[in-house]
Structure formats: structure tokens, C-alpha cells
Design a protein around this motif. Structure first.
Motif, PDB file in Angstrom:
ATOM      1  N   SER A 114     -45.398  52.588 -18.521  1.00 22.76           N
ATOM      2  CA  SER A 114     -46.252  52.784 -17.343  1.00 22.76           C
ATOM      3  C   SER A 114     -47.324  53.844 -17.551  1.00 22.76           C
ATOM      4  CB  SER A 114     -45.394  53.178 -16.134  1.00 22.76           C
ATOM      5  OG  SER A 114     -44.671  54.373 -16.396  1.00 22.76           O
ATOM      6  N   ASP A 115     -47.494  54.311 -18.788  1.00 20.64           N
ATOM      7  CA  ASP A 115     -48.448  55.395 -19.036  1.00 20.64           C
ATOM      8  C   ASP A 115     -49.627  54.957 -19.902  1.00 20.64           C
ATOM      9  OD1 ASP A 115     -47.024  55.031 -21.363  1.00 20.64           O
ATOM     10  OD2 ASP A 115     -46.552  57.147 -21.671  1.00 20.64           O
ATOM     11  N   TYR A 116     -50.016  53.688 -19.819  1.00 16.52           N
ATOM     12  CA  TYR A 116     -51.161  53.207 -20.588  1.00 16.52           C
ATOM     13  C   TYR A 116     -52.414  54.036 -20.335  1.00 16.52           C
ATOM     14  CZ  TYR A 116     -48.742  48.929 -22.016  1.00 16.52           C
ATOM     15  OH  TYR A 116     -47.876  48.024 -22.579  1.00 16.52           O
ATOM     16  N   PHE A 117     -52.644  54.379 -19.081  1.00 10.92           N
ATOM     17  CA  PHE A 117     -53.826  55.158 -18.710  1.00 10.92           C
ATOM     18  C   PHE A 117     -53.420  56.474 -18.051  1.00 10.92           C
ATOM     19  CE2 PHE A 117     -55.067  50.600 -18.115  1.00 10.92           C
ATOM     20  CZ  PHE A 117     -55.789  50.492 -19.293  1.00 10.92           C
ATOM     21  N   GLY A 118     -52.308  57.035 -18.478  1.00 12.36           N
ATOM     22  CA  GLY A 118     -51.790  58.254 -17.878  1.00 12.36           C
ATOM     23  C   GLY A 118     -50.671  57.935 -16.898  1.00 12.36           C
ATOM     24  N   VAL A 119     -50.041  58.987 -16.413  1.00 11.60           N
ATOM     25  CA  VAL A 119     -48.923  58.839 -15.486  1.00 11.60           C
ATOM     26  C   VAL A 119     -49.412  58.268 -14.161  1.00 11.60           C
ATOM     27  CG1 VAL A 119     -47.125  60.066 -14.211  1.00 11.60           C
ATOM     28  CG2 VAL A 119     -47.672  60.737 -16.567  1.00 11.60           C
ATOM     29  N   ILE A 120     -48.691  57.256 -13.659  1.00 14.68           N
ATOM     30  CA  ILE A 120     -49.038  56.653 -12.369  1.00 14.68           C
ATOM     31  C   ILE A 120     -48.311  57.413 -11.272  1.00 14.68           C
ATOM     32  CG2 ILE A 120     -49.040  54.541 -10.998  1.00 14.68           C
ATOM     33  CD1 ILE A 120     -48.837  52.952 -13.605  1.00 14.68           C
ATOM     34  N   LEU A 150     -46.124  47.886  -7.957  1.00 15.37           N
ATOM     35  CA  LEU A 150     -47.365  48.578  -8.286  1.00 15.37           C
ATOM     36  C   LEU A 150     -48.424  48.223  -7.255  1.00 15.37           C
ATOM     37  CD1 LEU A 150     -49.032  50.267 -10.417  1.00 15.37           C
ATOM     38  CD2 LEU A 150     -49.653  48.058 -11.442  1.00 15.37           C
ATOM     39  N   LYS A 151     -49.096  49.219  -6.706  1.00 14.21           N
ATOM     40  CA  LYS A 151     -50.170  48.958  -5.756  1.00 14.21           C
ATOM     41  C   LYS A 151     -51.279  48.165  -6.428  1.00 14.21           C
ATOM     42  CE  LYS A 151     -50.144  52.364  -2.044  1.00 14.21           C
ATOM     43  NZ  LYS A 151     -50.941  53.431  -1.358  1.00 14.21           N
ATOM     44  N   ALA A 152     -51.792  47.165  -5.708  1.00 16.87           N
ATOM     45  CA  ALA A 152     -52.871  46.322  -6.239  1.00 16.87           C
ATOM     46  C   ALA A 152     -54.053  46.385  -5.278  1.00 16.87           C
ATOM     47  CB  ALA A 152     -52.393  44.893  -6.422  1.00 16.87           C
ATOM     48  N   ASP A 153     -54.577  47.600  -5.094  1.00 20.37           N
ATOM     49  CA  ASP A 153     -55.687  47.807  -4.164  1.00 20.37           C
ATOM     50  C   ASP A 153     -57.034  47.938  -4.857  1.00 20.37           C
ATOM     51  OD1 ASP A 153     -55.306  50.271  -5.361  1.00 20.37           O
ATOM     52  OD2 ASP A 153     -54.927  51.362  -3.505  1.00 20.37           O
ATOM     53  N   GLY A 154     -57.060  47.906  -6.192  1.00 20.18           N
ATOM     54  CA  GLY A 154     -58.311  48.016  -6.927  1.00 20.18           C
ATOM     55  C   GLY A 154     -58.959  49.381  -6.823  1.00 20.18           C
ATOM     56  N   LYS A 155     -58.161  50.420  -6.552  1.00 21.07           N
ATOM     57  CA  LYS A 155     -58.731  51.753  -6.330  1.00 21.07           C
ATOM     58  C   LYS A 155     -58.286  52.792  -7.344  1.00 21.07           C
ATOM     59  CE  LYS A 155     -59.301  51.102  -1.353  1.00 21.07           C
ATOM     60  NZ  LYS A 155     -58.939  51.584   0.003  1.00 21.07           N
ATOM     61  N   ALA A 156     -57.367  52.444  -8.237  1.00 20.20           N
ATOM     62  CA  ALA A 156     -56.887  53.400  -9.244  1.00 20.20           C
ATOM     63  C   ALA A 156     -56.456  52.633 -10.488  1.00 20.20           C
ATOM     64  CB  ALA A 156     -55.734  54.232  -8.696  1.00 20.20           C
ATOM     65  N   ARG A 157     -57.059  52.951 -11.617  1.00 24.24           N
ATOM     66  CA  ARG A 157     -56.799  52.230 -12.867  1.00 24.24           C
ATOM     67  C   ARG A 157     -55.388  52.534 -13.354  1.00 24.24           C
ATOM     68  NH1 ARG A 157     -59.080  52.995 -18.462  1.00 24.24           N
ATOM     69  NH2 ARG A 157     -59.371  50.910 -19.335  1.00 24.24           N
ATOM     70  N   SER A 158     -54.563  51.505 -13.438  1.00 16.87           N
ATOM     71  CA  SER A 158     -53.173  51.692 -13.841  1.00 16.87           C
ATOM     72  C   SER A 158     -52.633  50.394 -14.418  1.00 16.87           C
ATOM     73  CB  SER A 158     -52.310  52.145 -12.659  1.00 16.87           C
ATOM     74  OG  SER A 158     -52.540  51.327 -11.524  1.00 16.87           O
ATOM     75  N   LYS A 159     -51.647  50.515 -15.324  1.00 16.26           N
ATOM     76  CA  LYS A 159     -51.100  49.347 -16.000  1.00 16.26           C
ATOM     77  C   LYS A 159     -49.633  49.577 -16.315  1.00 16.26           C
ATOM     78  CE  LYS A 159     -51.830  46.412 -20.100  1.00 16.26           C
ATOM     79  NZ  LYS A 159     -52.700  46.155 -21.265  1.00 16.26           N
ATOM     80  N   ILE A 160     -48.847  48.513 -16.182  1.00 14.33           N
ATOM     81  CA  ILE A 160     -47.439  48.573 -16.548  1.00 14.33           C
ATOM     82  C   ILE A 160     -47.120  47.426 -17.506  1.00 14.33           C
ATOM     83  CG2 ILE A 160     -46.727  49.679 -14.399  1.00 14.33           C
ATOM     84  CD1 ILE A 160     -45.727  46.924 -13.445  1.00 14.33           C
ATOM     85  N   GLY A 161     -46.015  47.573 -18.238  1.00 17.71           N
ATOM     86  CA  GLY A 161     -45.569  46.521 -19.140  1.00 17.71           C
ATOM     87  C   GLY A 161     -44.059  46.484 -19.212  1.00 17.71           C
ATOM     88  N   ASP A 172     -44.974  44.234 -25.200  1.00 15.69           N
ATOM     89  CA  ASP A 172     -44.597  43.742 -23.880  1.00 15.69           C
ATOM     90  C   ASP A 172     -44.672  42.218 -23.804  1.00 15.69           C
ATOM     91  OD1 ASP A 172     -44.362  46.365 -22.881  1.00 15.69           O
ATOM     92  OD2 ASP A 172     -46.517  46.440 -22.457  1.00 15.69           O
ATOM     93  N   ALA A 173     -43.800  41.648 -22.973  1.00 17.84           N
ATOM     94  CA  ALA A 173     -43.897  40.229 -22.631  1.00 17.84           C
ATOM     95  C   ALA A 173     -44.698  40.034 -21.351  1.00 17.84           C
ATOM     96  CB  ALA A 173     -42.503  39.633 -22.452  1.00 17.84           C
ATOM     97  N   LEU A 174     -44.634  41.025 -20.461  1.00 19.68           N
ATOM     98  CA  LEU A 174     -45.338  40.980 -19.177  1.00 19.68           C
ATOM     99  C   LEU A 174     -46.147  42.245 -18.982  1.00 19.68           C
ATOM    100  CD1 LEU A 174     -45.709  39.710 -16.237  1.00 19.68           C
ATOM    101  CD2 LEU A 174     -43.900  41.320 -15.582  1.00 19.68           C
ATOM    102  N   ASN A 175     -47.366  42.085 -18.506  1.00 23.64           N
ATOM    103  CA  ASN A 175     -48.177  43.228 -18.097  1.00 23.64           C
ATOM    104  C   ASN A 175     -48.776  42.972 -16.728  1.00 23.64           C
ATOM    105  OD1 ASN A 175     -48.771  43.274 -21.392  1.00 23.64           O
ATOM    106  ND2 ASN A 175     -48.453  45.283 -20.482  1.00 23.64           N
ATOM    107  N   ALA A 176     -49.028  44.051 -16.009  1.00 21.66           N
ATOM    108  CA  ALA A 176     -49.751  43.986 -14.736  1.00 21.66           C
ATOM    109  C   ALA A 176     -50.727  45.149 -14.691  1.00 21.66           C
ATOM    110  CB  ALA A 176     -48.792  44.042 -13.555  1.00 21.66           C
ATOM    111  N   TYR A 177     -51.902  44.904 -14.137  1.00 18.80           N
ATOM    112  CA  TYR A 177     -52.984  45.888 -14.165  1.00 18.80           C
ATOM    113  C   TYR A 177     -53.647  45.975 -12.797  1.00 18.80           C
ATOM    114  CZ  TYR A 177     -57.671  47.778 -15.241  1.00 18.80           C
ATOM    115  OH  TYR A 177     -58.836  48.509 -15.247  1.00 18.80           O
ATOM    116  N   ASN A 178     -53.913  47.195 -12.363  1.00 17.31           N
ATOM    117  CA  ASN A 178     -54.704  47.429 -11.164  1.00 17.31           C
ATOM    118  C   ASN A 178     -55.988  48.121 -11.574  1.00 17.31           C
ATOM    119  OD1 ASN A 178     -55.162  47.586  -8.239  1.00 17.31           O
ATOM    120  ND2 ASN A 178     -54.931  49.795  -8.519  1.00 17.31           N
ATOM    121  N   ASP A 179     -57.119  47.528 -11.220  1.00 15.93           N
ATOM    122  CA  ASP A 179     -58.419  48.083 -11.603  1.00 15.93           C
ATOM    123  C   ASP A 179     -58.752  49.296 -10.742  1.00 15.93           C
ATOM    124  OD1 ASP A 179     -60.775  47.990 -13.168  1.00 15.93           O
ATOM    125  OD2 ASP A 179     -61.860  47.099 -11.490  1.00 15.93           O
TER     126      ASP A 179
END
Length: 414
Positions: A263-269, A283-294, A342-349
Motif C-alpha cells: 500500500s506504499d507505492y506512492f507513500g503511506v496512505i 480504498l477511497k475512490a474520490d480522485g482526490k489523492a494519489r494512492s495505490k494498493i496491490g 501483484d495479481a490485483l491492483n487498485a489506484y485512486n488518482d
């Protein structure tokens, strides 16, 4: 005889595509004249895309309102879908400004789309996104043209499916060359198939659309060697964010009761954006904070999803999973363990450090396993997307069955 059959096949494909174009031109005139097709509807997006590219509109075999827009020039990607016909919600995120500009951008052309074909890994010694001996930084990062700016060829098509093909040669960061054929088939799914895949007896009164992409890589060159790298299939879907949308990544816990989660691809969420529950990560999917999990394959379940409680839209993705397989690691560094990704990833822009932002959007992504392909061998990966809206009680049953959580849990987690 073979020559005659081939000529006949090409002729009928030509007739089909001509018919599609004529129908699409007719539909485009209708869209232009219908003021009710506002932004956010499928009809609006269909009209927009037709102004810029040739499109294929696929329809489910038993539901005329379940439709998808596919664009060969955008590598056969599914741009958007709907469960409600022209006036229904358009589920995919589309980069209108980039498409209107006609520009060919450096690094990546993020046209949008619910299902696009990419290669894995993105980073590391086996990456095809960085040239040999280049540093792993944004200036050097370049999405290969074959999966970014070049069209895929249409092999065959009918009202509910289309098959694409693309030949390409890629070289990874270590200098290994890959001579490949990409094949990709997008097909709409009917009601019985949806129920069978999700193991549910009924869909109730829900409005639903669903499709699958079956993606293949065929090795045309030398046998692959584990020590010099491989290429995996990576499917990414871009969707519209909102303050009430939450990504759900169900997991199993084979190791000490905890998922194998990155969960730290772009720093600690922050904790107000990422919650690890008993059997799912939110994971919040509001498009307001760059974050990614795997999720590693050992902890993934083959399903993920999101729920927009504001619009009442439940999205599910299902993907091929091999819990004992090798998956490519994609972080931008040389890897000691390149096959433990990872087999699964999710990303919030979200906004970058300079305040610019590509989206906003969020992504649900799946990757294939990787193994050393011999010449002529094929790697395959299937990724399915389902959208539901309308019948909240039925959607709650589906969420409990597939994601292991209720709609109430998803809505109240943040």
C-alpha cells in the motif's frame, strides 16, 4: 479452396463493418439531435467518440440496453459501457480533452477506457517501459507504442464480440527481445452467463451490463528464459470517481491472519483513506489523492469491485488467478525478487506535486501469471467487468456473495 474461404471471410467482415459504420452514422445524427443525451450518458459518449474515431458498438445477446463502445485505434480497448441504452449511465472514464486534441503525448496517451491491454512489469530489470540501462524515473518512462498509440487490427466481429490482433517486437531493460503476437477478444455477456460466473440464482430487477476480454500473448521468437525475463498481460480499467465511491479488494489470509498487501507505492496512505477489514481492503475512490494498493496472488480472490453509494452503482471485476503462479513485480527499481508481484491492483488518482492531474479517475487492474514461453506457446488472461444498478437489495446480495461485504459496510467504512 482455402483462398476462396479467406476471401469470403474478408468480404463478410467488410460488409459487417460497413453496416456498423452506417448504423453508427445514423446513431450519431440521432445523438446530435437529442438534447436529452447529456454528458454522463452512454449516448453522449457514443456521439463524442464517433466524432474522433471509428467505433464498434457491441450489444449483449439478450439485452439491447447492455452495450459497450470498443475502439480499434485505441488498442481494442473498451471505452465505456452502459446498462441503460443511450440514456443510461456511461460507466467508463474518458479523457475528452486528450481525444479532442488529437495529440500524441510523450510517456503515455491516457485516452481512458474501462478495459485496456498493457504489458507487465512496468518497472524493474524486465520492464519494457524503460530502455536498456536507463534510470527509473518519469523522464525515461515510456509506454510502448504498440499498447499506447498504435491501432490493433480487427480480425473478426459480430454484434456481440470483436477480435483484435497486433504483432510487435519489444525489448526489456536488460536487453532481451520479445517477438510477440497480441490477440484480444472482447465479448458481451448474457444474463445466464453472468449468473453462472457470479454463482447467483437471480439478478432480480437490477439493470446490468457485463463483458469479458480474453487476452493472449503468443511467442514468435526464441524460447523465454526465466533469468532474462518475461512479459505478462496487464488489464486496467478506468472509472469515474466520486466522494461516495469506495474500492473493495477482498482477500484471503494465508499468512498469520494478514493479507499480502502493498500500500506504499506512492507513500503511506492515511487511515481515513485506506481500511483493512476482516476479509477486504477498502480504498477511497474520490480522485482526490494519489494512492495505490496491490494484493499478491496468495491473498487475492479473483474478484474486486467498487460501490458508488451516491449513484447506486456496483462494479465487479473478475480475473484469472493462479495462487501458486509467478507474477511480475512493477515498482520502479531493480528487483531481487522480480517474480513476486501483484495479481490485483487498485489506484485512486489525485494531484501530482506540481498540482497537475491526469484525471480524476480510479482504476481496477489485474495481471496474468508469467512463465517461460517456448516458441509458439501462448499466455492467456481473462478479465471480466460487471456493472449493476437499480435493485439495491439484489446488489447487496451480489456484493456479499462476490466481495464478502455488504453495501452498508462499503458505504459506512469511511
Amino acid at each position: 479452396m482455402a483462398k476462396i474461404v479467406l476471401q469470403a471471410s474478408v468480404f463478410f467482415l467488410f460488409l459487417y463493418l460497413t453496416s456498423c459504420n452506417q448504423t453508427q452514422e445514423s446513431n450519431q445524427k440521432t445523438v446530435a439531435q437529442d438534447s436529452t443525451l447529456t454528458e454522463g450518458t452512454f449516448g453522449y459518449d457514443l456521439g463524442f467518440l464517433k466524432k474522433h474515431k471509428s467505433v464498434l458498438v457491441l450489444t449483449a445477446p439478450d439485452n439491447a440496453d447492455s452495450r459497450a463502445i470498443v475502439v480499434a485505434d485505441y488498442q481494442g480497448r473498451v471505452m465505456t459501457t452502459t446498462s441503460g441504452g443511450d440514456n443510461g449511465n456511461s460507466y467508463g472514464w474518458i479523457n475528452y480533452e486528450l481525444i479532442k486534441s488529437g495529440a500524441n503525448k510523450k510517456h503515455i496517451n491516457a485516452y481512458g477506457g474501462e478495459d485496456r491491454f498493457w504489458f507487465s512489469p512496468e518497472g524493474g530489470q524486465f520492464s519494457v517501459y524503460f530502455k536498456r540501462d536507463q534510470k527509473f524515473d518519469f523522464e525515461n518512462w515510456q509506454t510502448p507504442a504498440a499498447i499506447d498509440s498504435e491501432p490493433f487490427d480487427i480480425v473478426s466481429a459480430d454484434s456481440a464480440s470483436v477480435k483484435f490482433r497486433k504483432n510487435t517486437v519489444q525489448e526489456n531493460h536488460s536487453g532481451t527481445r520479445f517477438d510477440l503476437t497480441i490477440e484480444r477478444t472482447v465479448s458481451m455477456l448474457g444474463t445466464d452467463r453472468i449468473k453462472d460466473l457470479l454463482k447467483v440464482s437471480s439478478l432480480g430487477a437490477t439493470k446490468v451490463t457485463a463483458y469479458e476480454s480474453v487476452n493472449d500473448i503468443i511467442n514468435n521468437g526464441a524460447d523465454w528464459k526465466r533469468e532474462t525475463g518475461g512479459i505478462g498481460i496487464w488489464i486496467l480499467g478506468m472509472f469515474k470517481p466520486s466522494d461516495k465511491t469506495v474500492i473493495v479488494a477482498p482477500f484471503t489470509t494465508p499468512h498469520a491472519g494478514k493479507p499480502l498487501l502493498t500500500s506504499d507505492y506512492f507513500g503511506v496512505i492515511p487511515a481515513d483513506r485506506l481500511v483493512t477489514g476482516e476479509n477486504a481492503v477498502f480504498l477511497k475512490a474520490d480522485g482526490k489523492a494519489r494512492s495505490k494498493i496491490g494484493l499478491a496472488p496468495q491473498s487475492a480472490t479473483g474478484f474486486a469491485g467498487s460501490y458508488d453509494s451516491g449513484k447506486g452503482i456496483l462494479t465487479i471485476v473478475q480475473y484469472d488467478l493462479d495462487t501458486a503462479g509467478d507474477y511480475m513485480k512493477s515498482t520502479w527499481e531493480i528487483h531481487k525478487d522480480p517474480y513476486q508481484g501483484d495479481a490485483l491492483n487498485a489506484y485512486n488518482d489525485g494531484p501530482l506535486a506540481d498540482g497537475t492531474q491526469m484525471g480524476p479517475f480510479y482504476e481496477l487492474e489485474s495481471s496474468s501469471r508469467v512463465f517461460p514461453l517456448k516458441k509458439g506457446e501462448k499466455l492467456s488472461h481473462t478479465h471480466r467487468t460487471f456493472h449493476f444498478e437499480g435493485d439495491t437489495e439484489m446488489m447487496d446480495q451480489i456484493a456479499r456473495k462476490v466481495l464478502g461485504v455488504s453495501l452498508g459496510q462499503i458505504s459506512e467504512v469511511f
